[in-house]
Every structure is written in structure tokens, then in C-alpha cells.
Design a protein around this motif. Structure first.
Motif, PDB file in Angstrom:
ATOM      1  N   HIS A 188     -15.980  16.401 -20.961  1.00  0.00           N
ATOM      2  CA  HIS A 188     -17.043  16.970 -20.127  1.00  0.00           C
ATOM      3  C   HIS A 188     -18.357  17.166 -20.877  1.00  0.00           C
ATOM      4  CE1 HIS A 188     -13.305  19.155 -18.311  1.00  0.00           C
ATOM      5  NE2 HIS A 188     -13.351  17.878 -17.908  1.00  0.00           N
ATOM      6  N   ASP A 189     -18.383  16.934 -22.180  1.00  0.00           N
ATOM      7  CA  ASP A 189     -19.589  17.207 -22.963  1.00  0.00           C
ATOM      8  C   ASP A 189     -20.619  16.096 -22.778  1.00  0.00           C
ATOM      9  OD1 ASP A 189     -21.264  17.240 -25.615  1.00  0.00           O
ATOM     10  OD2 ASP A 189     -20.281  19.185 -25.483  1.00  0.00           O
ATOM     11  N   SER A 190     -21.908  16.460 -22.814  1.00  0.00           N
ATOM     12  CA  SER A 190     -22.966  15.457 -22.644  1.00  0.00           C
ATOM     13  C   SER A 190     -23.019  14.474 -23.802  1.00  0.00           C
ATOM     14  CB  SER A 190     -24.324  16.144 -22.488  1.00  0.00           C
ATOM     15  OG  SER A 190     -24.631  16.937 -23.606  1.00  0.00           O
ATOM     16  N   GLU A 191     -22.412  14.812 -24.925  1.00  0.00           N
ATOM     17  CA  GLU A 191     -22.363  13.863 -26.036  1.00  0.00           C
ATOM     18  C   GLU A 191     -21.652  12.572 -25.622  1.00  0.00           C
ATOM     19  OE1 GLU A 191     -20.993  13.576 -30.743  1.00  0.00           O
ATOM     20  OE2 GLU A 191     -20.692  15.437 -29.620  1.00  0.00           O
ATOM     21  N   ILE A 192     -20.727  12.681 -24.685  1.00  0.00           N
ATOM     22  CA  ILE A 192     -20.040  11.499 -24.157  1.00  0.00           C
ATOM     23  C   ILE A 192     -21.062  10.504 -23.603  1.00  0.00           C
ATOM     24  CG2 ILE A 192     -18.441  10.675 -22.371  1.00  0.00           C
ATOM     25  CD1 ILE A 192     -17.072  13.467 -22.576  1.00  0.00           C
ATOM     26  N   ASP A 193     -22.023  11.016 -22.853  1.00  0.00           N
ATOM     27  CA  ASP A 193     -23.052  10.157 -22.270  1.00  0.00           C
ATOM     28  C   ASP A 193     -23.840   9.435 -23.355  1.00  0.00           C
ATOM     29  OD1 ASP A 193     -22.245  11.282 -19.877  1.00  0.00           O
ATOM     30  OD2 ASP A 193     -23.904  12.705 -19.798  1.00  0.00           O
ATOM     31  N   ALA A 194     -24.241  10.199 -24.375  1.00  0.00           N
ATOM     32  CA  ALA A 194     -25.039   9.623 -25.460  1.00  0.00           C
ATOM     33  C   ALA A 194     -24.274   8.543 -26.207  1.00  0.00           C
ATOM     34  CB  ALA A 194     -25.471  10.728 -26.425  1.00  0.00           C
ATOM     35  N   GLU A 195     -22.977   8.720 -26.338  1.00  0.00           N
ATOM     36  CA  GLU A 195     -22.165   7.771 -27.093  1.00  0.00           C
ATOM     37  C   GLU A 195     -21.826   6.519 -26.284  1.00  0.00           C
ATOM     38  OE1 GLU A 195     -21.438   7.826 -30.252  1.00  0.00           O
ATOM     39  OE2 GLU A 195     -22.531   9.709 -30.500  1.00  0.00           O
ATOM     40  N   LEU A 196     -21.709   6.654 -24.969  1.00  0.00           N
ATOM     41  CA  LEU A 196     -21.302   5.508 -24.158  1.00  0.00           C
ATOM     42  C   LEU A 196     -22.479   4.668 -23.670  1.00  0.00           C
ATOM     43  CD1 LEU A 196     -19.073   3.875 -22.784  1.00  0.00           C
ATOM     44  CD2 LEU A 196     -19.267   5.415 -20.810  1.00  0.00           C
ATOM     45  N   ALA A 197     -23.613   5.283 -23.405  1.00  0.00           N
ATOM     46  CA  ALA A 197     -24.722   4.587 -22.743  1.00  0.00           C
ATOM     47  C   ALA A 197     -25.148   3.300 -23.444  1.00  0.00           C
ATOM     48  CB  ALA A 197     -25.910   5.531 -22.578  1.00  0.00           C
ATOM     49  N   PRO A 198     -25.318   3.271 -24.770  1.00  0.00           N
ATOM     50  CA  PRO A 198     -25.744   2.013 -25.397  1.00  0.00           C
ATOM     51  C   PRO A 198     -24.769   0.865 -25.156  1.00  0.00           C
ATOM     52  CG  PRO A 198     -26.117   3.846 -26.897  1.00  0.00           C
ATOM     53  CD  PRO A 198     -25.313   4.396 -25.749  1.00  0.00           C
ATOM     54  N   THR A 199     -23.481   1.128 -25.285  1.00  0.00           N
ATOM     55  CA  THR A 199     -22.485   0.073 -25.062  1.00  0.00           C
ATOM     56  C   THR A 199     -22.479  -0.356 -23.603  1.00  0.00           C
ATOM     57  OG1 THR A 199     -21.094   0.906 -26.853  1.00  0.00           O
ATOM     58  CG2 THR A 199     -20.031  -0.511 -25.227  1.00  0.00           C
ATOM     59  N   LEU A 200     -22.571   0.596 -22.695  1.00  0.00           N
ATOM     60  CA  LEU A 200     -22.606   0.272 -21.273  1.00  0.00           C
ATOM     61  C   LEU A 200     -23.796  -0.627 -20.954  1.00  0.00           C
ATOM     62  CD1 LEU A 200     -21.299   1.066 -18.426  1.00  0.00           C
ATOM     63  CD2 LEU A 200     -23.214   2.670 -18.262  1.00  0.00           C
ATOM     64  N   HIS A 201     -24.946  -0.276 -21.480  1.00  0.00           N
ATOM     65  CA  HIS A 201     -26.169  -1.024 -21.180  1.00  0.00           C
ATOM     66  C   HIS A 201     -26.144  -2.413 -21.810  1.00  0.00           C
ATOM     67  CE1 HIS A 201     -30.577  -1.914 -21.449  1.00  0.00           C
ATOM     68  NE2 HIS A 201     -30.532  -1.434 -20.221  1.00  0.00           N
ATOM     69  N   ARG A 202     -25.695  -2.513 -23.052  1.00  0.00           N
ATOM     70  CA  ARG A 202     -25.605  -3.828 -23.702  1.00  0.00           C
ATOM     71  C   ARG A 202     -24.626  -4.743 -22.968  1.00  0.00           C
ATOM     72  NH1 ARG A 202     -24.713  -0.939 -28.595  1.00  0.00           N
ATOM     73  NH2 ARG A 202     -26.608  -0.702 -29.849  1.00  0.00           N
ATOM     74  N   THR A 203     -23.498  -4.182 -22.577  1.00  0.00           N
ATOM     75  CA  THR A 203     -22.434  -4.983 -21.975  1.00  0.00           C
ATOM     76  C   THR A 203     -22.792  -5.411 -20.562  1.00  0.00           C
ATOM     77  OG1 THR A 203     -20.787  -3.773 -23.303  1.00  0.00           O
ATOM     78  CG2 THR A 203     -19.975  -5.044 -21.426  1.00  0.00           C
ATOM     79  N   LEU A 204     -23.287  -4.470 -19.768  1.00  0.00           N
ATOM     80  CA  LEU A 204     -23.737  -4.782 -18.410  1.00  0.00           C
ATOM     81  C   LEU A 204     -25.212  -5.172 -18.490  1.00  0.00           C
ATOM     82  CD1 LEU A 204     -22.093  -1.843 -16.442  1.00  0.00           C
ATOM     83  CD2 LEU A 204     -21.355  -4.238 -16.463  1.00  0.00           C
ATOM     84  N   ASP A 205     -25.466  -6.359 -18.983  1.00  0.00           N
ATOM     85  CA  ASP A 205     -26.838  -6.828 -19.201  1.00  0.00           C
ATOM     86  C   ASP A 205     -27.435  -7.273 -17.871  1.00  0.00           C
ATOM     87  OD1 ASP A 205     -29.065  -7.349 -20.716  1.00  0.00           O
ATOM     88  OD2 ASP A 205     -28.435  -9.376 -21.247  1.00  0.00           O
ATOM     89  N   LEU A 206     -27.753  -6.274 -17.047  1.00  0.00           N
ATOM     90  CA  LEU A 206     -28.195  -6.503 -15.680  1.00  0.00           C
ATOM     91  C   LEU A 206     -29.721  -6.560 -15.588  1.00  0.00           C
ATOM     92  CD1 LEU A 206     -25.951  -3.744 -14.043  1.00  0.00           C
ATOM     93  CD2 LEU A 206     -25.440  -6.198 -14.083  1.00  0.00           C
ATOM     94  N   THR A 207     -30.212  -7.223 -14.566  1.00  0.00           N
ATOM     95  CA  THR A 207     -31.617  -7.062 -14.210  1.00  0.00           C
ATOM     96  C   THR A 207     -31.752  -5.737 -13.460  1.00  0.00           C
ATOM     97  OG1 THR A 207     -31.412  -8.119 -12.047  1.00  0.00           O
ATOM     98  CG2 THR A 207     -31.822  -9.568 -13.950  1.00  0.00           C
ATOM     99  N   ARG A 208     -32.964  -5.237 -13.349  1.00  0.00           N
ATOM    100  CA  ARG A 208     -33.164  -4.005 -12.584  1.00  0.00           C
ATOM    101  C   ARG A 208     -32.824  -4.212 -11.113  1.00  0.00           C
ATOM    102  NH1 ARG A 208     -38.330  -0.619 -14.954  1.00  0.00           N
ATOM    103  NH2 ARG A 208     -37.576  -0.494 -17.110  1.00  0.00           N
ATOM    104  N   TYR A 209     -33.057  -5.411 -10.629  1.00  0.00           N
ATOM    105  CA  TYR A 209     -32.690  -5.709  -9.241  1.00  0.00           C
ATOM    106  C   TYR A 209     -31.177  -5.599  -9.064  1.00  0.00           C
ATOM    107  CZ  TYR A 209     -32.065  -8.306  -4.887  1.00  0.00           C
ATOM    108  OH  TYR A 209     -31.697  -8.668  -3.611  1.00  0.00           O
ATOM    109  N   GLU A 210     -30.433  -6.162  -9.993  1.00  0.00           N
ATOM    110  CA  GLU A 210     -28.970  -6.076  -9.913  1.00  0.00           C
ATOM    111  C   GLU A 210     -28.500  -4.634 -10.059  1.00  0.00           C
ATOM    112  OE1 GLU A 210     -27.707 -10.428 -11.807  1.00  0.00           O
ATOM    113  OE2 GLU A 210     -28.188  -8.749 -13.145  1.00  0.00           O
ATOM    114  N   ALA A 211     -29.150  -3.888 -10.946  1.00  0.00           N
ATOM    115  CA  ALA A 211     -28.739  -2.504 -11.190  1.00  0.00           C
ATOM    116  C   ALA A 211     -29.053  -1.590 -10.016  1.00  0.00           C
ATOM    117  CB  ALA A 211     -29.422  -1.978 -12.449  1.00  0.00           C
ATOM    118  N   ALA A 212     -29.930  -2.026  -9.116  1.00  0.00           N
ATOM    119  CA  ALA A 212     -30.264  -1.225  -7.940  1.00  0.00           C
ATOM    120  C   ALA A 212     -29.211  -1.335  -6.838  1.00  0.00           C
ATOM    121  CB  ALA A 212     -31.622  -1.646  -7.389  1.00  0.00           C
ATOM    122  N   ASP A 213     -28.199  -2.162  -7.040  1.00  0.00           N
ATOM    123  CA  ASP A 213     -27.133  -2.356  -6.052  1.00  0.00           C
ATOM    124  C   ASP A 213     -26.131  -1.203  -6.155  1.00  0.00           C
ATOM    125  OD1 ASP A 213     -25.022  -3.130  -4.459  1.00  0.00           O
ATOM    126  OD2 ASP A 213     -24.617  -5.005  -5.532  1.00  0.00           O
ATOM    127  N   ALA A 214     -26.220  -0.267  -5.231  1.00  0.00           N
ATOM    128  CA  ALA A 214     -25.335   0.905  -5.284  1.00  0.00           C
ATOM    129  C   ALA A 214     -23.866   0.515  -5.236  1.00  0.00           C
ATOM    130  CB  ALA A 214     -25.670   1.856  -4.136  1.00  0.00           C
TER     131      ALA A 214
END
Length: 262
Positions: free
Chosen positions: A64-90
Motif C-alpha cells: 500500500h505504500d507510495s514507494e511501490i508506485d515510484a519503483e514500478l512506474a519506470p518499468t511500466l512506462h518503458r515496457t508499455l511503450d505507448l503513444t499518448r493516443y494509445e494510452a488514452a484508451d481507457a
């Protein structure tokens, strides 16, 4: 191994009941197959799986700690190399949260689940689109998208996510940036990240210029609120990055001196 990524149609949302939100039941691809549409993109999600497991195995990081977010976000973003248009797809994020990574969503957020009022947990699975604040994974991708620095090459491995981590490890800062419309304008987001992170605020307070400075959370909340108000009468696109940073500094000073009315 690459995995086909899907859009989950909104018609599937009635399946997301309290049993799903509490983690008692998990939706599989078979459960939602009638509601899936491929987006035409296949991704190897193994790096995300591996990083989540590393985070869960790290005894210094609490669930539940926000440190989880800080640790995961870079890997998530690198791996899901989306365009902003693609990322806007809910529906893309609904699929990832409900079908592919529900265990992560519960690990990070199940403390907000209330069976009598499940809305807070529901938004972690089912928000997204123009709302970059709520969905458990969508918010991390956008936080990284708005704060990372490009490297010497276009290779995602060369990106610098140090600013991303400063924002996401301070949950109030992440929330107060992502919950405002100004977050879409990167120079404003960068100025807020650089001047309102814990490191920056702690350094300013060490100067001894403030007899009784408010908490970092208060400084962030009031400064970003005042900034939002300021930008309603100024055209941010016409402001230079230095001017934006100076505006944030002035508002931060105002709050640190206790001159705001919050």
C-alpha cells in the motif's frame, strides 16, 4: 514472450462486483472474452511481472505504500511503450488492471476497499481515459510520461526517470499534480516536481528562513491550488519554463511564510 494487448469494452463493467473488487474473485480472459478487442499491439509484459515480484519481495517496501508506485512506474512506462493516443484508451487500462495485473492492484490499493462504498476501489480498476489520476496503472504510466527525460538515444532503456520517482514517492505531490489539468503541460509538471518534492522542500526549510514552516503536504496542496488559480488568468503556453519555475517558487514562498489562507 509477447502478449496480445486488448481493449476491454465498457459492457463488461457489470462483472466488476464486490467479489472482484475485494479480490475474492478474479476475472480471467475467458470470463471477459466477449468484451475484448485487440488493439493491434503485442508486448512482452515479463519485465513488469518481474518488477512487481521484486517489489513484493523487498522487505523495505510495505504493501500500500507510495514507494511501490515510484519503483514500478519506470518499468511500466518503458515496457508499455505507448503513444499518448494509445494510452488514452481507457479500455486498455481496464483490461490490464482487471485481467492481467489484478494482484498488483490489490497489493497496492486493497486498503481503500469498503464493501458499503466501493467507489474508491472501483476507480482503481475502471477509471482512465482523460482522468490520469485514479486508475492504478494508468496514473503510473502518465506520471512517468510527464516527468521522464530522454536519453542520448531513442531507446527506452536510456530514459531518466529520477524525476518520476521523486513525484511518485510523495503521494500528495503525485495526486496534486495529476489531479490538475496543468499536468498535461510538461514544463509546469517539471517545475512542480523539482520545487515541491520532499528533497527540495526539506532543503528550503533547512535554510532557517521560516520560523514555523508548514508540513510538506500542506505546502504541496496549497501551492498547487494557488498555481491552478494563477493559471486560470495566464496562458501557460505563452510562459517560458524559467517563468513557470519562478511562479511556483513565489507561490511556494508565500505558503512557507504562512501567508496563504488555507
Amino acid at each position: 514472450m509477447t502478449t496480445e494487448i486488448y481493449h476491454l469494452n465498457s459492457a463488461a463493467q457489470p462483472l466488476v462486483d464486490n467479489a472482484v473488487l475485494s479480490g475474492e474473485r478474479t476475472l480471467t480472459e475467458s470470463d471477459v472474452r466477449p468484451y475484448l478487442n485487440p488493439i493491434g499491439k503485442a508486448v512482452d509484459l515479463t519485465p513488469i511481472d518481474d518488477r512487481i515480484q521484486e517489489i513484493r519481495d523487498d522487505d523495505s517496501i510495505d504493501p500500500h505504500d507510495s514507494e511501490i508506485d515510484a519503483e514500478l512506474a519506470p518499468t511500466l512506462h518503458r515496457t508499455l511503450d505507448l503513444t499518448r493516443y494509445e494510452a488514452a484508451d481507457a479500455g486498455l487500462w481496464h483490461y490490464l488492471c482487471l485481467v492481467r495485473f489484478p494482484d498488483f492492484v490489490h497489493y497496492r490499493w486493497d486498503h481503500v476497499f469498503d464493501p458499503e462504498s466501493p467507489g474508491n476501489m472501483e476507480e482503481k480498476f475502471l477509471k482512465a481515459g482523460s482522468d490520469i489520476y485514479s486508475n492504478a496503472l494508468h496514473r503510473l504510466w502518465w506520471a512517468a510520461e510527464l516527468t521522464y527525460e530522454t536519453g542520448d538515444t531513442d531507446d527506452p532503456a536510456d530514459r531518466d526517470y529520477s524525476r518520476t520517482k521523486k513525484v511518485l514517492e510523495f503521494q500528495e505531490l503525485a495526486n496534486d499534480i495529476l489531479d490538475h489539468d496543468f499536468a498535461r503541460y510538461i514544463p509546469v509538471t517539471h517545475a512542480c516536481a523539482d520545487l515541491l518534492c520532499h528533497e527540495a522542500l526539506d532543503d528550503v526549510k533547512k535554510s532557517g528562513d521560516y520560523s514555523d514552516p508548514p508540513s510538506n503536504s500542506h505546502v504541496v496542496s496549497r501551492t498547487t491550488t494557488l498555481l491552478r488559480e494563477e493559471l486560470t488568468v495566464r496562458r501557460v503556453e505563452m510562459m517560458e519554463p524559467d517563468e513557470i519555475a519562478e511562479t511556483v517558487k513565489e507561490l511556494r514562498e508565500y505558503v512557507l511564510n504562512g501567508e496563504d489562507d488555507g
